[in-house]
Scaffold this motif. Structure first.
Motif, PDB file in Angstrom:
ATOM      1  N   ALA A   1       0.832  -1.205   0.000  1.00 59.67           N
ATOM      2  CA  ALA A   1       0.000   0.000   0.000  1.00 59.67           C
ATOM      3  C   ALA A   1       0.865   1.254   0.000  1.00 59.67           C
ATOM      4  O   ALA A   1       0.602   2.212  -0.740  1.00 59.67           O
ATOM      5  CB  ALA A   1      -0.925  -0.010   1.210  1.00 59.67           C
ATOM      6  N   ILE A   2       1.895   1.251   0.826  1.00 57.46           N
ATOM      7  CA  ILE A   2       2.787   2.409   0.908  1.00 57.46           C
ATOM      8  C   ILE A   2       3.547   2.598  -0.402  1.00 57.46           C
ATOM      9  O   ILE A   2       3.697   3.732  -0.895  1.00 57.46           O
ATOM     10  CB  ILE A   2       3.753   2.261   2.100  1.00 57.46           C
ATOM     11  N   GLU A   3       3.995   1.492  -0.992  1.00 59.21           N
ATOM     12  CA  GLU A   3       4.708   1.584  -2.264  1.00 59.21           C
ATOM     13  C   GLU A   3       3.795   2.101  -3.370  1.00 59.21           C
ATOM     14  O   GLU A   3       4.215   2.896  -4.221  1.00 59.21           O
ATOM     15  CB  GLU A   3       5.273   0.208  -2.645  1.00 59.21           C
ATOM     16  N   TRP A   4       2.524   1.662  -3.359  1.00 56.51           N
ATOM     17  CA  TRP A   4       1.577   2.160  -4.364  1.00 56.51           C
ATOM     18  C   TRP A   4       1.376   3.663  -4.203  1.00 56.51           C
ATOM     19  O   TRP A   4       1.361   4.408  -5.187  1.00 56.51           O
ATOM     20  CB  TRP A   4       0.228   1.453  -4.235  1.00 56.51           C
ATOM     21  N   MET A   5       1.239   4.108  -2.954  1.00 57.66           N
ATOM     22  CA  MET A   5       1.027   5.532  -2.714  1.00 57.66           C
ATOM     23  C   MET A   5       2.252   6.350  -3.082  1.00 57.66           C
ATOM     24  O   MET A   5       2.135   7.474  -3.602  1.00 57.66           O
ATOM     25  CB  MET A   5       0.633   5.765  -1.252  1.00 57.66           C
ATOM     26  N   GLN A   6       3.428   5.825  -2.845  1.00 60.82           N
ATOM     27  CA  GLN A   6       4.649   6.536  -3.222  1.00 60.82           C
ATOM     28  C   GLN A   6       4.721   6.741  -4.729  1.00 60.82           C
ATOM     29  O   GLN A   6       5.228   7.754  -5.201  1.00 60.82           O
ATOM     30  CB  GLN A   6       5.877   5.751  -2.735  1.00 60.82           C
ATOM     31  N   ALA A   7       4.178   5.780  -5.483  1.00 62.63           N
ATOM     32  CA  ALA A   7       4.225   5.878  -6.942  1.00 62.63           C
ATOM     33  C   ALA A   7       3.051   6.661  -7.523  1.00 62.63           C
ATOM     34  O   ALA A   7       3.150   7.182  -8.642  1.00 62.63           O
ATOM     35  CB  ALA A   7       4.244   4.475  -7.555  1.00 62.63           C
ATOM     36  N   ALA A  11      -3.700  12.493  -6.796  1.00 57.93           N
ATOM     37  CA  ALA A  11      -4.642  13.283  -6.003  1.00 57.93           C
ATOM     38  C   ALA A  11      -4.882  14.646  -6.648  1.00 57.93           C
ATOM     39  O   ALA A  11      -5.968  15.220  -6.527  1.00 57.93           O
ATOM     40  CB  ALA A  11      -4.112  13.457  -4.578  1.00 57.93           C
ATOM     41  N   PHE A  12      -3.867  15.175  -7.346  1.00 59.71           N
ATOM     42  CA  PHE A  12      -4.038  16.445  -8.049  1.00 59.71           C
ATOM     43  C   PHE A  12      -5.018  16.288  -9.210  1.00 59.71           C
ATOM     44  O   PHE A  12      -5.805  17.198  -9.495  1.00 59.71           O
ATOM     45  CB  PHE A  12      -2.692  16.954  -8.567  1.00 59.71           C
ATOM     46  N   VAL A  13      -4.974  15.140  -9.867  1.00 56.03           N
ATOM     47  CA  VAL A  13      -5.910  14.875 -10.965  1.00 56.03           C
ATOM     48  C   VAL A  13      -7.334  14.789 -10.422  1.00 56.03           C
ATOM     49  O   VAL A  13      -8.259  15.386 -10.985  1.00 56.03           O
ATOM     50  CB  VAL A  13      -5.535  13.565 -11.692  1.00 56.03           C
ATOM     51  N   PHE A  14      -7.497  14.043  -9.327  1.00 55.05           N
ATOM     52  CA  PHE A  14      -8.821  13.940  -8.713  1.00 55.05           C
ATOM     53  C   PHE A  14      -9.338  15.311  -8.288  1.00 55.05           C
ATOM     54  O   PHE A  14     -10.519  15.630  -8.461  1.00 55.05           O
ATOM     55  CB  PHE A  14      -8.782  13.005  -7.500  1.00 55.05           C
ATOM     56  N   SER A  15      -8.452  16.133  -7.742  1.00 56.54           N
ATOM     57  CA  SER A  15      -8.853  17.462  -7.278  1.00 56.54           C
ATOM     58  C   SER A  15      -9.275  18.351  -8.439  1.00 56.54           C
ATOM     59  O   SER A  15     -10.264  19.086  -8.346  1.00 56.54           O
ATOM     60  CB  SER A  15      -7.700  18.121  -6.509  1.00 56.54           C
ATOM     61  N   ALA A  16      -8.533  18.275  -9.550  1.00 54.65           N
ATOM     62  CA  ALA A  16      -8.869  19.077 -10.727  1.00 54.65           C
ATOM     63  C   ALA A  16     -10.210  18.642 -11.319  1.00 54.65           C
ATOM     64  O   ALA A  16     -11.051  19.478 -11.680  1.00 54.65           O
ATOM     65  CB  ALA A  16      -7.766  18.973 -11.768  1.00 54.65           C
ATOM     66  N   LEU A  17     -10.416  17.323 -11.422  1.00 51.78           N
ATOM     67  CA  LEU A  17     -11.691  16.813 -11.930  1.00 51.78           C
ATOM     68  C   LEU A  17     -12.839  17.202 -11.007  1.00 51.78           C
ATOM     69  O   LEU A  17     -13.929  17.570 -11.463  1.00 51.78           O
ATOM     70  CB  LEU A  17     -11.626  15.292 -12.070  1.00 51.78           C
ATOM     71  N   TYR A  20      -0.207  12.812   0.253  1.00 51.31           N
ATOM     72  CA  TYR A  20       1.168  13.310   0.307  1.00 51.31           C
ATOM     73  C   TYR A  20       1.891  12.812   1.551  1.00 51.31           C
ATOM     74  O   TYR A  20       3.093  12.488   1.506  1.00 51.31           O
ATOM     75  CB  TYR A  20       1.115  14.835   0.284  1.00 51.31           C
ATOM     76  N   SER A  21       1.190  12.694   2.662  1.00 51.36           N
ATOM     77  CA  SER A  21       1.806  12.333   3.935  1.00 51.36           C
ATOM     78  C   SER A  21       1.921  10.831   4.134  1.00 51.36           C
ATOM     79  O   SER A  21       2.904  10.350   4.716  1.00 51.36           O
ATOM     80  CB  SER A  21       1.002  12.945   5.096  1.00 51.36           C
ATOM     81  N   TYR A  22       0.912  10.085   3.680  1.00 52.43           N
ATOM     82  CA  TYR A  22       0.916   8.633   3.906  1.00 52.43           C
ATOM     83  C   TYR A  22       2.143   7.978   3.285  1.00 52.43           C
ATOM     84  O   TYR A  22       2.743   7.074   3.879  1.00 52.43           O
ATOM     85  CB  TYR A  22      -0.357   8.020   3.339  1.00 52.43           C
ATOM     86  N   LYS A  23       2.532   8.429   2.114  1.00 53.31           N
ATOM     87  CA  LYS A  23       3.653   7.795   1.406  1.00 53.31           C
ATOM     88  C   LYS A  23       4.958   7.892   2.193  1.00 53.31           C
ATOM     89  O   LYS A  23       5.852   7.052   2.032  1.00 53.31           O
ATOM     90  CB  LYS A  23       3.838   8.434   0.026  1.00 53.31           C
ATOM     91  N   ASP A  24       5.084   8.904   3.066  1.00 49.13           N
ATOM     92  CA  ASP A  24       6.306   9.104   3.846  1.00 49.13           C
ATOM     93  C   ASP A  24       6.156   8.660   5.300  1.00 49.13           C
ATOM     94  O   ASP A  24       7.091   8.800   6.088  1.00 49.13           O
ATOM     95  CB  ASP A  24       6.736  10.571   3.802  1.00 49.13           C
ATOM     96  N   MET A  25       4.968   8.182   5.659  1.00 50.54           N
ATOM     97  CA  MET A  25       4.714   7.707   7.031  1.00 50.54           C
ATOM     98  C   MET A  25       5.149   8.753   8.070  1.00 50.54           C
ATOM     99  O   MET A  25       5.867   8.447   9.026  1.00 50.54           O
ATOM    100  CB  MET A  25       5.443   6.383   7.276  1.00 50.54           C
TER     101      MET A  25
END
Length: 266
Positions: A22-28, A33-39, A154-159
């Motif tokens: 999960a963490i590796e997926w979020m890091q990549a 999230a910027f795309v989701f926010s723009a949409l 942004y934060s989850y990927k860096d724990m």
């Protein structure tokens, strides 16, 4: 790092959850999230334009189901993350409850930490009901949705340190908030003090968010509170803006004299 405690009972899906993947997926993929926010922004403001000449929709039943689903999710999340937070507090103290990273990969909490950050994308759907029912869309509403999504991913990927507190507090407040929305959508009358309680809890959450962020910055200097200055800066700006916006909402909604509202409206 805290070790698994036998007193913490886990469900099988929590135990099997692959937090590393999960963490590796979020890091990549966190930048999506910027795309989701723009949409989201395009659909929200485009939707308002589309609905302007059209009658509002009656979405009472879908809104009940939507709010009830998020209420149940938030209640379960609050219970599970809260139990792990209490475990850390009782076994290792307040400082470790902020600085320890086991919230992202420890027993019980690891699944709910990931569920929390992912849930910020579907929660954008809240705004669809406002737009389609032609209700007033507050800046606080859409600004809050976008910034929480961006900061959480942004934060989850860096724990980063402090995440356990941020997630647990948000689960608790959302458990109250979505339960209130579900009851209101069902057409039931809710006493005014309950609405005041929810907004008050949101303000306390933002104040605590600022306090936790400040402690992360202080203890970062000692080398045992993993975070980064850029993350701390964004967290501080985010929570400060929330504190100001929710406090203003509280004043405008519950404290401002009715006569002042009337005279301004006239």
């Amino acid at each position: 790092m805290l070790q698994e405690n036998e007193t913490l009972s886990e469900y099988s899906f929590e135990r099997r959850f692959d937090e590393r993947g999960a963490i590796e997926w979020m890091q990549a993929n966190w930048s999506k999230a910027f795309v989701f926010s723009a949409l989201y922004a395009a659909l929200v403001f485009g939707g308002q334009h589309y609905m302007k000449p059209r009658p509002k929709m009656n979405l009472r039943r879908p809104l009940v189901l939507w709010s009830l689903s998020l209420a149940l999710f938030s209640i379960i999340g609050a219970v599970r993350t809260g139990s792990y937070m209490l475990h850390i507090l009782s076994s290792s103290g307040f400082r470790r409850s902020i600085c320890d990273q086991s919230f992202y990969n420890g027993p019980v909490s690891k699944f709910w930490a990931y569920a929390f950050v992912l849930s910020k994308a579907p929660e954008l759907g809240d705004t669809a009901f406002i737009v389609l029912r032609k209700q007033k869309l507050l800046f606080l509403h859409w600004y809050h949705h976008i910034t929480v999504l961006l900061y959480s991913w942004y934060s989850y990927k860096d724990m980063v340190a402090g995440g356990g507190w941020f997630m647990t507090m948000n689960y608790v407040v959302h458990a109250l908030m979505y339960s209130y929305y579900a009851v209101r959508a069902a057409g039931l009358r809710v006493p005014r003090p309950f609405a005041v309680l929810i907004t008050s809890a949101q303000i306390v959450q933002m104040f605590m968010g600022l306090a936790v962020t400040g402690l992360v910055y202080r203890w970062l200097q000692h080398g045992d509170c993993p975070s980064r200055i850029d993350n701390i800066t964004w967290a501080a700006l985010m929570y400060l803006s929330y504190l100001l916006l929710f406090s203003n909402f509280f004043y405008q909604t519950y404290m401002r004299p009715h006569s002042a509202k009337t005279s301004k409206a006239e």
